[in-house]
Write a protein that holds these residues in place. Structure first.
Motif, PDB file in Angstrom:
ATOM      1  N   PRO A 153       1.796   7.632   7.966  1.00 54.71           N
ATOM      2  CA  PRO A 153       2.601   7.726   6.749  1.00 54.71           C
ATOM      3  C   PRO A 153       4.084   7.822   7.088  1.00 54.71           C
ATOM      4  CG  PRO A 153       0.917   9.469   6.857  1.00 54.71           C
ATOM      5  CD  PRO A 153       0.900   8.786   8.164  1.00 54.71           C
ATOM      6  N   VAL A 154       4.906   7.079   6.358  1.00 52.14           N
ATOM      7  CA  VAL A 154       6.361   7.182   6.497  1.00 52.14           C
ATOM      8  C   VAL A 154       6.898   7.425   5.090  1.00 52.14           C
ATOM      9  CG1 VAL A 154       8.514   6.035   7.172  1.00 52.14           C
ATOM     10  CG2 VAL A 154       6.412   5.601   8.478  1.00 52.14           C
ATOM     11  N   GLU A 155       7.457   8.594   4.888  1.00 48.09           N
ATOM     12  CA  GLU A 155       7.942   9.035   3.572  1.00 48.09           C
ATOM     13  C   GLU A 155       8.771   7.953   2.865  1.00 48.09           C
ATOM     14  OE1 GLU A 155       7.581  12.376   2.387  1.00 48.09           O
ATOM     15  OE2 GLU A 155       8.581  11.734   0.543  1.00 48.09           O
ATOM     16  N   GLY A 156       8.462   7.716   1.611  1.00 51.19           N
ATOM     17  CA  GLY A 156       9.287   6.814   0.801  1.00 51.19           C
ATOM     18  C   GLY A 156       9.045   5.328   1.033  1.00 51.19           C
ATOM     19  N   THR A 157       8.051   4.994   1.866  1.00 57.04           N
ATOM     20  CA  THR A 157       7.816   3.564   2.150  1.00 57.04           C
ATOM     21  C   THR A 157       6.491   3.101   1.553  1.00 57.04           C
ATOM     22  OG1 THR A 157       6.531   3.955   4.168  1.00 57.04           O
ATOM     23  CG2 THR A 157       8.932   3.803   4.407  1.00 57.04           C
ATOM     24  N   PHE A 158       6.327   1.788   1.519  1.00 55.77           N
ATOM     25  CA  PHE A 158       5.014   1.165   1.311  1.00 55.77           C
ATOM     26  C   PHE A 158       4.677   0.417   2.594  1.00 55.77           C
ATOM     27  CE2 PHE A 158       6.749   0.981  -3.109  1.00 55.77           C
ATOM     28  CZ  PHE A 158       5.831   1.837  -3.696  1.00 55.77           C
ATOM     29  N   LEU A 199       0.811  -1.219   0.000  1.00 53.99           N
ATOM     30  CA  LEU A 199       0.000   0.000   0.000  1.00 53.99           C
ATOM     31  C   LEU A 199       0.843   1.267   0.000  1.00 53.99           C
ATOM     32  CD1 LEU A 199      -3.038   1.208   0.898  1.00 53.99           C
ATOM     33  CD2 LEU A 199      -1.775   1.593   2.989  1.00 53.99           C
ATOM     34  N   LYS A 200       0.489   2.139  -0.926  1.00 55.93           N
ATOM     35  CA  LYS A 200       1.077   3.491  -0.920  1.00 55.93           C
ATOM     36  C   LYS A 200       0.027   4.415  -0.325  1.00 55.93           C
ATOM     37  CE  LYS A 200       2.368   7.067  -4.255  1.00 55.93           C
ATOM     38  NZ  LYS A 200       3.414   7.693  -3.412  1.00 55.93           N
ATOM     39  N   GLN A 201       0.375   5.136   0.731  1.00 58.51           N
ATOM     40  CA  GLN A 201      -0.575   6.089   1.308  1.00 58.51           C
ATOM     41  C   GLN A 201       0.030   7.482   1.260  1.00 58.51           C
ATOM     42  OE1 GLN A 201      -1.433   5.746   5.531  1.00 58.51           O
ATOM     43  NE2 GLN A 201       0.557   4.876   6.044  1.00 58.51           N
ATOM     44  N   ASP A 202      -0.831   8.485   1.182  1.00 62.66           N
ATOM     45  CA  ASP A 202      -0.317   9.862   1.172  1.00 62.66           C
ATOM     46  C   ASP A 202      -0.010  10.298   2.606  1.00 62.66           C
ATOM     47  OD1 ASP A 202      -2.693  10.616   2.345  1.00 62.66           O
ATOM     48  OD2 ASP A 202      -3.394  11.871   0.701  1.00 62.66           O
ATOM     49  N   ASP A 203       0.096  11.601   2.837  1.00 63.59           N
ATOM     50  CA  ASP A 203       0.546  12.039   4.165  1.00 63.59           C
ATOM     51  C   ASP A 203      -0.607  12.363   5.120  1.00 63.59           C
ATOM     52  OD1 ASP A 203      -0.384  14.258   2.896  1.00 63.59           O
ATOM     53  OD2 ASP A 203       1.410  15.486   3.198  1.00 63.59           O
TER      54      ASP A 203
END
Ligand code: AKG
Ligand code: FE2
Length: 340
Positions: free
Chosen positions: A237-242, A212-216
Motif C-alpha cells: 500500500p502507498v498512501e493516496g495512490t491507486f 485498484l484502491k487497496q487499504d493498508d
C-alpha cells in the motif's frame, strides 16, 4: 526496476496542462507498461473524502451477518451479474479464493434496450438497503474513476504514439465498467493438504486498465521476470495512490508489447483486507484488433504456454463481450448455470 513505480498523473487529469507535460507522464507510463505492466498513480484528483466514505461503508457492509449480506446475493442480480458472493464463492484460478465481495457495474435501467434484450452483465445494480449510503457512494466513485480511466488511457495512447483520444474514440466511447469491493478475511496460508490458500489466485485481468484502491493491509503480489527468472514482488500500500495494471485486451491490442501481468493476493495481515478494483474496459460490442502502429511492429512473443490460463490472447477474435463472458462463466461456475 525491482519495485512498482509511482507516477504523478496530474498533467493527464488537468485540462490546462501542456502537451509536453502530458507526454512526459505518458513516457513514464510507457516504461512501466513495457516492464511489468503495473504502476501506482498519484495526482489523480479523486476526492479523498469520497474514498474514505466508500471504504467505511464497505467495511460496515462486510461486518454484517451472512444472512443480511445474502439479501443481495448475486443470484438475485440475474444476468446483470451484480451483488454479493460469500467467501469461497469465486474461483479465479480454478480454486476457491479466500475473499467475499460485491459486484457492481454501470447503472442501467430495466428499460435500457440492452437490458430488455437480456444482454449479460448489463442492468441495474443490486445495492444493499444497509448501510444506506453505500449505493450512492459506489455510483459517485464509479463516475470519478471513469473520468480518471479516460485520462489514463489518453496517457497510454500518447505512450504508443497514437492520438490522445485513440482509445476513447475507438474502444471506450461506451466503456464496460465493472467495479468490485472485496474483503479478504485472515486465515491460515495453507489448507489441510498443505496447498496455499490465496485471497485471489494467480491471474491476469481481462480488459484494458484496472485501477485498484487497496487499504493498508498489503498482500498484492506481481509476477516479474528478470534474466529469465520468475519472481513475485510486492505491490505494498502507498498512501493516496491507486495501483494500475493493464489487462489482456491491451496486451492483445499492443501485440504483447504491453503485457497483462499475472498477480495474486495473500492476506498475511492477520485482519481483514479491503480492496476496490475498478475495471475500465472496451465497450461490450467493440471488436478487439491489434493496433496498426510502427511502434508495435515487432510485438512481443506469443506467451500462451507461460500464461496462467494457457490461452493466447493474440489468437482471440471477437468482441470484448465475448471475451469477458468466457472468463466470468469460469470463475462463477454455479451462477453460470443458473443465470446465463
Ligand atoms: O485485491 C487486489 O488487490 C487485487 C484484486 C484483483 O486482482 C482483481 O480483482 O482482479
Ligand atoms: Fe486482478
Amino acid at each position: 526496476m525491482d519495485t512498482v513505480p509511482v507516477i504523478d498523473v496530474r498533467a493527464l487529469v488537468d485540462a490546462t496542462s501542456s502537451l509536453a507535460a502530458r507526454r512526459e507522464v505518458a513516457a513514464r507510463m510507457g516504461v512501466a507498461c513495457r516492464h511489468n505492466g503495473f504502476f501506482y498513480v498519484t495526482g489523480h484528483g479523486v476526492d479523498v473524502g469520497l474514498q474514505a466514505r466508500l471504504e467505511s461503508l464497505a467495511r460496515e457492509f462486510f461486518a454484517r451477518s451472512e444472512a443480511e449480506k445474502q439479501s443481495v446475493r448475486m443470484a438475485l442480480g440475474g444476468r446483470a451479474w451484480r451483488g454479493f458472493f460469500p467467501v469461497g464463492g469465486e474461483l479465479t484460478s480454478g480454486r476457491p479464493d479466500r475473499k467475499e465481495g460485491l459486484y457492481f457495474g454501470t447503472e442501467l435501467s430495466p428499460e435500457d434496450p440492452r437490458v430488455l434484450a437480456g444482454t449479460p452483465l448489463h442492468g441495474p445494480n443490486l445495492f444493499p438497503r444497509e448501510p444506506a449510503g453505500l449505493g450512492g457512494a459506489v455510483l459517485e466513485y464509479m463516475e470519478a474513476l471513469t473520468s480518471l480511466g479516460h485520462a489514463l488511457m489518453s496517457g497510454i495512447a500518447l505512450s504508443l504514439e497514437l492520438e490522445e483520444d485513440f482509445f476513447a474514440a475507438r474502444y471506450m466511447k461506451d466503456p464496460t465498467v465493472l467495479f468490485r469491493i472485496f474483503n479478504y478475511p485472515p486465515g491460515p496460508e495453507v489448507d489441510g493438504e498443505g496447498l496455499p490458500v490465496w485471497g485471489v489466485g494467480e491471474h491476469t485481468d481481462y480488459g484494458v486498465l484496472t485501477i485498484l484502491k487497496q487499504d493498508d493491509a498489503g498482500g498484492l503480489q506481481v509476477k516479474s521476470r528478470k534474466d529469465g527468472q520468475v519472481r513475485w514482488m510486492d505491490a505494498p500500500p502507498v498512501e493516496g495512490t491507486f495501483v494500475c495494471n493493464i489487462g489482456d485486451m491491451l496486451d492483445r491490442m499492443t501485440r504483447g508489447v504491453y503485457r497483462s501481468t499475472p498477480h495474486r493476493v495473500l492476506n498475511r495481515a492477520g485482519r481483514d483486507r479491503l480492496s476496490l478494483p475498478f475495471f475500465f474496459d472496451p465497450g461490450w460490442t467493440a471488436e478487439i484488433h491489434a493496433i496498426d502502429s510502427p511502434v508495435l511492429r515487432d510485438g512481443g512473443a506469443d506467451d500462451h504456454a507461460e500464461r496462467w490460463d494457457r490461452q493466447s490472447v493474440h489468437a482471440f477474435r471477437g468482441t470484448y463481450g465475448d471475451y469477458l463472458l468466457g472468463k466470468v462463466g469460469k470463475v462463477f461456475p454455479d451462477l453460470r448455470a443458473e443465470v446465463l
